[in-house]
Scaffold this motif. Sequence first.
Motif, PDB file in Angstrom:
ATOM      1  N   GLY A 153       0.830  -1.210   0.000  1.00 50.54           N
ATOM      2  CA  GLY A 153       0.000   0.000   0.000  1.00 50.54           C
ATOM      3  C   GLY A 153       0.860   1.254   0.000  1.00 50.54           C
ATOM      4  O   GLY A 153       0.572   2.219  -0.714  1.00 50.54           O
ATOM      5  N   ALA A 154       1.927   1.227   0.801  1.00 47.42           N
ATOM      6  CA  ALA A 154       2.825   2.393   0.875  1.00 47.42           C
ATOM      7  C   ALA A 154       3.480   2.650  -0.482  1.00 47.42           C
ATOM      8  O   ALA A 154       3.552   3.803  -0.929  1.00 47.42           O
ATOM      9  CB  ALA A 154       3.891   2.161   1.942  1.00 47.42           C
ATOM     10  N   ILE A 155       3.929   1.587  -1.141  1.00 49.29           N
ATOM     11  CA  ILE A 155       4.561   1.749  -2.466  1.00 49.29           C
ATOM     12  C   ILE A 155       3.552   2.326  -3.457  1.00 49.29           C
ATOM     13  O   ILE A 155       3.864   3.212  -4.241  1.00 49.29           O
ATOM     14  CB  ILE A 155       5.142   0.399  -2.968  1.00 49.29           C
ATOM     15  CG1 ILE A 155       6.374   0.011  -2.132  1.00 49.29           C
ATOM     16  CG2 ILE A 155       5.528   0.472  -4.452  1.00 49.29           C
ATOM     17  CD1 ILE A 155       6.927  -1.360  -2.425  1.00 49.29           C
ATOM     18  N   TYR A 156       2.316   1.830  -3.392  1.00 49.32           N
ATOM     19  CA  TYR A 156       1.266   2.306  -4.299  1.00 49.32           C
ATOM     20  C   TYR A 156       1.003   3.801  -4.082  1.00 49.32           C
ATOM     21  O   TYR A 156       0.901   4.569  -5.030  1.00 49.32           O
ATOM     22  CB  TYR A 156      -0.020   1.500  -4.081  1.00 49.32           C
ATOM     23  CG  TYR A 156      -1.023   1.668  -5.187  1.00 49.32           C
ATOM     24  CD1 TYR A 156      -1.051   0.795  -6.274  1.00 49.32           C
ATOM     25  CD2 TYR A 156      -1.946   2.708  -5.145  1.00 49.32           C
ATOM     26  CE1 TYR A 156      -1.958   0.960  -7.298  1.00 49.32           C
ATOM     27  CE2 TYR A 156      -2.866   2.879  -6.169  1.00 49.32           C
ATOM     28  CZ  TYR A 156      -2.877   1.995  -7.231  1.00 49.32           C
ATOM     29  OH  TYR A 156      -3.782   2.171  -8.244  1.00 49.32           O
ATOM     30  N   ILE A 157       0.917   4.194  -2.801  1.00 47.24           N
ATOM     31  CA  ILE A 157       0.650   5.606  -2.481  1.00 47.24           C
ATOM     32  C   ILE A 157       1.821   6.485  -2.924  1.00 47.24           C
ATOM     33  O   ILE A 157       1.627   7.540  -3.526  1.00 47.24           O
ATOM     34  CB  ILE A 157       0.356   5.768  -0.968  1.00 47.24           C
ATOM     35  CG1 ILE A 157      -1.001   5.127  -0.631  1.00 47.24           C
ATOM     36  CG2 ILE A 157       0.358   7.235  -0.549  1.00 47.24           C
ATOM     37  CD1 ILE A 157      -1.243   4.878   0.834  1.00 47.24           C
ATOM     38  N   VAL A 158       3.043   6.025  -2.638  1.00 46.64           N
ATOM     39  CA  VAL A 158       4.235   6.793  -3.050  1.00 46.64           C
ATOM     40  C   VAL A 158       4.264   6.949  -4.571  1.00 46.64           C
ATOM     41  O   VAL A 158       4.588   8.025  -5.089  1.00 46.64           O
ATOM     42  CB  VAL A 158       5.524   6.110  -2.517  1.00 46.64           C
ATOM     43  CG1 VAL A 158       6.770   6.685  -3.181  1.00 46.64           C
ATOM     44  CG2 VAL A 158       5.625   6.267  -1.013  1.00 46.64           C
ATOM     45  N   ALA A 159       3.884   5.877  -5.287  1.00 46.24           N
ATOM     46  CA  ALA A 159       3.844   5.940  -6.758  1.00 46.24           C
ATOM     47  C   ALA A 159       2.824   6.982  -7.216  1.00 46.24           C
ATOM     48  O   ALA A 159       3.088   7.743  -8.158  1.00 46.24           O
ATOM     49  CB  ALA A 159       3.502   4.572  -7.334  1.00 46.24           C
ATOM     50  N   GLY A 160       1.677   7.009  -6.540  1.00 46.38           N
ATOM     51  CA  GLY A 160       0.640   7.996  -6.872  1.00 46.38           C
ATOM     52  C   GLY A 160       1.137   9.417  -6.639  1.00 46.38           C
ATOM     53  O   GLY A 160       0.926  10.314  -7.467  1.00 46.38           O
ATOM     54  N   ILE A 161       1.839   9.622  -5.502  1.00 45.93           N
ATOM     55  CA  ILE A 161       2.380  10.952  -5.180  1.00 45.93           C
ATOM     56  C   ILE A 161       3.449  11.335  -6.210  1.00 45.93           C
ATOM     57  O   ILE A 161       3.508  12.477  -6.672  1.00 45.93           O
ATOM     58  CB  ILE A 161       2.951  10.972  -3.740  1.00 45.93           C
ATOM     59  CG1 ILE A 161       1.800  10.851  -2.719  1.00 45.93           C
ATOM     60  CG2 ILE A 161       3.757  12.239  -3.477  1.00 45.93           C
ATOM     61  CD1 ILE A 161       2.233  10.569  -1.307  1.00 45.93           C
ATOM     62  N   MET A 162       4.270  10.340  -6.578  1.00 46.33           N
ATOM     63  CA  MET A 162       5.313  10.580  -7.579  1.00 46.33           C
ATOM     64  C   MET A 162       4.698  11.006  -8.917  1.00 46.33           C
ATOM     65  O   MET A 162       5.210  11.892  -9.596  1.00 46.33           O
ATOM     66  CB  MET A 162       6.131   9.297  -7.763  1.00 46.33           C
ATOM     67  CG  MET A 162       7.442   9.487  -8.447  1.00 46.33           C
ATOM     68  SD  MET A 162       8.336   7.943  -8.488  1.00 46.33           S
ATOM     69  CE  MET A 162       8.528   7.705 -10.234  1.00 46.33           C
ATOM     70  N   ASP A 163       3.572  10.398  -9.252  1.00 42.04           N
ATOM     71  CA  ASP A 163       2.866  10.724 -10.493  1.00 42.04           C
ATOM     72  C   ASP A 163       2.381  12.170 -10.466  1.00 42.04           C
ATOM     73  O   ASP A 163       2.517  12.899 -11.454  1.00 42.04           O
ATOM     74  CB  ASP A 163       1.695   9.755 -10.680  1.00 42.04           C
ATOM     75  CG  ASP A 163       1.171   9.775 -12.103  1.00 42.04           C
ATOM     76  OD1 ASP A 163       1.955  10.082 -13.018  1.00 42.04           O
ATOM     77  OD2 ASP A 163      -0.020   9.480 -12.304  1.00 42.04           O
ATOM     78  N   GLU A 164       1.801  12.559  -9.313  1.00 43.60           N
ATOM     79  CA  GLU A 164       1.318  13.931  -9.169  1.00 43.60           C
ATOM     80  C   GLU A 164       2.489  14.916  -9.269  1.00 43.60           C
ATOM     81  O   GLU A 164       2.394  15.952  -9.917  1.00 43.60           O
ATOM     82  CB  GLU A 164       0.582  14.109  -7.826  1.00 43.60           C
ATOM     83  CG  GLU A 164      -0.757  13.380  -7.742  1.00 43.60           C
ATOM     84  CD  GLU A 164      -1.748  13.818  -8.809  1.00 43.60           C
ATOM     85  OE1 GLU A 164      -1.903  15.028  -9.024  1.00 43.60           O
ATOM     86  OE2 GLU A 164      -2.359  12.939  -9.460  1.00 43.60           O
ATOM     87  N   GLY A 165       3.591  14.566  -8.578  1.00 48.39           N
ATOM     88  CA  GLY A 165       4.789  15.405  -8.608  1.00 48.39           C
ATOM     89  C   GLY A 165       5.336  15.566 -10.009  1.00 48.39           C
ATOM     90  O   GLY A 165       5.755  16.653 -10.418  1.00 48.39           O
TER      91      GLY A 165
END
Lengths: 176, 74
Positions: A153-165
Amino acid sequence: MNANEISSKASPRLKRIQKISRILKVCVLFYFVAPLCALAFNLKTIHSTSGMISIFTHPYASTLDIPKPMYLLWATGTAVYLLGVISFYRLLCLYEKGVIFSGANVSEMKKLGSYLAGYGILAIAANVTYLGGFIFPWVLLEGFVSPWIVVGGAIYIVAGIMDEGRKIQEEQELTV
Amino acid sequence: MPIIVNLDVVLAQRKMRLNDLAEAVDITPQNLSILKTGKARAIRFSTLEAICAHLECQPADILEFRPEERKKGE
């Protein structure tokens, strides 16, 4: 070289990333391609210690004691685990090419997170099978603390944040 | 995008080259080209102010709103 690639000539940091990615790729290949390592993987999932067979950390005295759903869960779990490793390998390939903040990276990271979380869900399902029923509070607690689900879940969320960034950066690059 | 950048028109009226404007307002020609070709997503007020001051024009001379472009974009 596409727009997302960073020239290694421009950045010595990228060379370090590429070097680490190459080493990790070799490690991953060695772990899964070499037959002995494949055997090691099997032993990790179903390993025999002092005459006991263990699936998802649940011990069984013999193969006859293993319920059929457990075999299915083990097979699915192994497949999901392998898919996760493939995603990780693809991510390393992208890093090696110098693609670090692209949509492809985000996609692979999201896949990796999903597979890890999926493995965690299968582990919980194995717990339920092992216990022979759905013991609600215990299973809920197990699901809450399952490291696979938390890390996935943490990796998925970090990936989502990275996408936004990444999107913000793209927009800023087009701000004059 | 319904916002149209008419920088090329204003530059042509002033008989000025893009590179000269870029030098005058201290913006790279690449960034100014992004603005001119309509690829820019946003423009800073400081940039707009500098361009308007140098070209002696109003922001409306450079930027134009065309609602039909929004429909095409959707």
